[in-house]
Design a protein around this motif. Structure first.
Motif, mmCIF file in Angstrom:
data_model
loop_
_atom_site.group_PDB
_atom_site.id
_atom_site.type_symbol
_atom_site.label_atom_id
_atom_site.label_comp_id
_atom_site.label_asym_id
_atom_site.label_seq_id
_atom_site.Cartn_x
_atom_site.Cartn_y
_atom_site.Cartn_z
ATOM 1 N N LEU A 26 0.828 -1.216 0.000
ATOM 2 C CA LEU A 26 0.000 0.000 0.000
ATOM 3 C C LEU A 26 0.864 1.269 0.000
ATOM 4 O O LEU A 26 0.915 2.006 0.984
ATOM 5 N N PRO A 27 1.535 1.554 -1.119
ATOM 6 C CA PRO A 27 2.472 2.684 -1.171
ATOM 7 C C PRO A 27 1.843 4.061 -1.367
ATOM 8 O O PRO A 27 2.557 5.050 -1.469
ATOM 9 N N VAL A 28 0.514 4.141 -1.403
ATOM 10 C CA VAL A 28 -0.155 5.428 -1.613
ATOM 11 C C VAL A 28 -1.020 5.749 -0.395
ATOM 12 O O VAL A 28 -1.760 4.898 0.091
ATOM 13 N N ALA A 29 -0.900 6.990 0.087
ATOM 14 C CA ALA A 29 -1.722 7.457 1.206
ATOM 15 C C ALA A 29 -2.624 8.576 0.705
ATOM 16 O O ALA A 29 -2.160 9.502 0.043
ATOM 17 N N ARG A 30 -3.905 8.479 1.018
ATOM 18 C CA ARG A 30 -4.841 9.569 0.718
ATOM 19 C C ARG A 30 -4.876 10.461 1.953
ATOM 20 O O ARG A 30 -5.227 10.020 3.046
ATOM 21 N N PHE B 245 -5.907 14.152 -1.085
ATOM 22 C CA PHE B 245 -4.868 14.162 -2.106
ATOM 23 C C PHE B 245 -3.976 12.946 -1.890
ATOM 24 O O PHE B 245 -3.754 12.528 -0.756
ATOM 25 N N ASP B 246 -3.454 12.396 -2.987
ATOM 26 C CA ASP B 246 -2.615 11.205 -2.913
ATOM 27 C C ASP B 246 -1.149 11.584 -2.719
ATOM 28 O O ASP B 246 -0.639 12.487 -3.392
ATOM 29 N N TYR B 247 -0.491 10.874 -1.814
ATOM 30 C CA TYR B 247 0.936 11.029 -1.542
ATOM 31 C C TYR B 247 1.563 9.649 -1.501
ATOM 32 O O TYR B 247 0.912 8.681 -1.107
ATOM 33 N N SER B 248 2.834 9.562 -1.885
ATOM 34 C CA SER B 248 3.532 8.285 -1.775
ATOM 35 C C SER B 248 4.034 8.119 -0.342
ATOM 36 O O SER B 248 4.317 9.100 0.352
ATOM 37 N N GLU C 155 -2.779 1.814 -5.404
ATOM 38 C CA GLU C 155 -2.571 2.613 -6.609
ATOM 39 C C GLU C 155 -3.200 3.988 -6.454
ATOM 40 O O GLU C 155 -4.091 4.185 -5.638
ATOM 41 N N SER C 156 -2.720 4.901 -7.295
ATOM 42 C CA SER C 156 -3.274 6.246 -7.328
ATOM 43 C C SER C 156 -3.833 6.515 -8.716
ATOM 44 O O SER C 156 -3.293 6.043 -9.710
ATOM 45 N N ASP C 157 -4.882 7.288 -8.768
ATOM 46 C CA ASP C 157 -5.429 7.687 -10.061
ATOM 47 C C ASP C 157 -5.091 9.147 -10.362
ATOM 48 O O ASP C 157 -5.735 9.783 -11.183
ATOM 49 N N ALA C 158 -4.059 9.675 -9.699
ATOM 50 C CA ALA C 158 -3.688 11.084 -9.854
ATOM 51 C C ALA C 158 -3.141 11.391 -11.242
ATOM 52 O O ALA C 158 -3.289 12.502 -11.728
#
Length: 154
Positions: free
Chosen positions: A35-39, A53-56, A90-93
């Motif tokens: 889970l490398p993405v944090a909202r 917002f998405d952050y690694s 994953e991120s959809d950014a």
């Protein structure tokens, strides 16, 4: 290009930046394996930024960066506080994510029931979630956190 030429196979649109050197993407810190993405819900009074917002998540923050904890993030050139809403794979950014700066506190203060209540109050009274969070979640008190963590460990 003439409009009729756009439909022609093999037609190429020239780039305005042709001839400039292409920079290789910079390698950031190693990311969390799971889970490398944090909202993150950033604390800002601006209503149009009242969304996650998405952050690694860097590998060294993987264990501490859990849902509900306070974090520091870079946002528009500033270091702002925020809360991790969730961790995802994953991120959809659609762009390279900025890494989390640090976890302020390992205590998850934004629990799902508090988050739901804050969202309901913000929707009911036409406020922003960030404004309601400032009132609903008290500021960090390091001494109390140490006592809480010591009691939880015992």
């Amino acid at each position: 290009m003439v409009p009729d030429e756009a439909a022609r196979p093999g037609a190429v649109q020239l780039s305005l930046l042709q001839g400039f050197p292409v920079r290789a993407p910079q390698a950031g810190p190693p990311l969390a394996g799971r889970l490398p993405v944090a909202r993150v819900l950033v604390e800002t009074p601006l209503p149009h930024l009242d969304r996650p917002f998405d952050y690694s998540v860097p590998a060294e923050l993987d264990e501490a960066a859990q849902a509900g904890v306070r974090v520091k993030v870079r946002f528009n050139g500033q270091e702002l506080s925020g809360f991790i809403i969730e961790r995802t794979a994953e991120s959809d950014a659609g762009h390279t994510l900025v890494p989390l700066q640090k976890v302020i506190s390992p205590v998850a203060v934004l629990t799902p029931p508090v988050r739901d209540l804050v969202s309901a109050v913000a929707a009911r009274y036409a406020g922003t979630v960030s404004d309601v969070l400032r009132v609903a979640v008290p500021p960090r008190v390091a001494r109390l956190e140490k006592e809480f963590l010591a009691a939880a460990a015992a």
